[in-house]
Design an enzyme around this catalytic site. Structure first.
Site, PDB file in Angstrom:
ATOM      1  CB  THR A   1     -21.172  31.490 -28.731  1.00 26.84           C
ATOM      2  OG1 THR A   1     -21.489  30.940 -27.446  1.00 26.84           O
ATOM      3  CG2 THR A   1     -21.092  33.008 -28.646  1.00 26.84           C
TER       4      THR A   1
ATOM      5  CB  CYS B   1     -26.736  29.221 -26.793  1.00 24.61           C
ATOM      6  SG  CYS B   1     -24.949  28.985 -26.710  1.00 24.61           S
TER       7      CYS B   1
HETATM    8  C1  RB5 Z   1     -27.154  35.114 -24.851  1.00 22.87           C
HETATM    9  O1  RB5 Z   1     -27.092  36.481 -25.103  1.00 22.87           O
HETATM   10  C2  RB5 Z   1     -25.818  34.479 -25.116  1.00 22.87           C
HETATM   11  O2  RB5 Z   1     -24.944  34.791 -24.094  1.00 22.87           O
HETATM   12  C3  RB5 Z   1     -25.973  32.966 -25.249  1.00 22.87           C
HETATM   13  O3  RB5 Z   1     -26.862  32.677 -26.264  1.00 22.87           O
HETATM   14  C4  RB5 Z   1     -24.723  32.200 -25.567  1.00 22.87           C
HETATM   15  O4  RB5 Z   1     -24.055  32.753 -26.661  1.00 22.87           O
HETATM   16  C5  RB5 Z   1     -23.829  31.931 -24.459  1.00 22.87           C
HETATM   17  O5  RB5 Z   1     -22.803  31.263 -24.581  1.00 22.87           O
END
Ligand code: RB5
Length: 154
Positions: A74, A72
């Site tokens: 992060t 994702c």
């Molecule tokens: C999406 O914008 C972001 O919140 C997701 O990809 C992730 O980083 C969440 O932990």
């Protein structure tokens, strides 16, 4: 088996924040002849990472896949979601040392990374260490068993 190939299947999934990194990981797995199932997402259109964590982790739970790679923005959100699923030990890694030791000591079965955190070069090294390192067992088995017992805590 060809060089780098594995006798297991990897479950690959991402949200929109990890989509581009998922493309790089998929290409790398293809080059290594590592089999994988791509559970999406299939574009950078906004979506919800728990949905994709769930699809890939179900494949690990069923035994269809042995390990998952989850991406994702992060790596954190998708690891939180994955760790809610029984039998899943997801590790969010941004370095190769953690990736190696989470296999050696934690028997992690899901690698999580952030597409907005690590570049593709580092991410692919992390993937290789995660795939190529086996659980050490021994004293670590007892500790992993204790982690899994926590699933029964209220
Ligand atoms: C999406 O914008 C972001 O919140 C997701 O990809 C992730 O980083 C969440 O932990």
């Amino acid at each position: 088996m060809k060089n780098g190939e594995k006798d297991f299947v990897v479950a690959l999934a991402a949200d929109h924040g990890g989509y581009m990194l998922k493309c790089a990981v998929a290409k790398h797995l293809d080059e290594r002849n590592v089999k994988y199932i791509d559970f999406g997402t299939d574009s950078e259109e906004s979506c919800d990472y728990p949905d994709f964590a769930k699809k890939a982790c179900r494949a690990v739970q069923s035994g269809e896949c042995r390990l998952a790679i989850l991406l994702c923005g992060t790596g954190v959100g998708i690891s939180m979601a994955a760790n809610k699923m029984k039998g899943i030990r997801a590790a969010c890694c941004s370095d190769t040392f953690s990736a190696r030791f989470t296999r050696l000591h934690n028997d992690a079965n899901a690698l999580c990374m952030g597409g907005r955190v690590v570049g593709a070069g580092l991410a692919l090294d992390i993937v290789d260490l995660f795939l190529d390192t086996e659980f050490e067992g021994g004293r670590h088995k007892l500790r992993v068993d204790k982690i899994m017992e926590l699933e029964n805590e209220r």
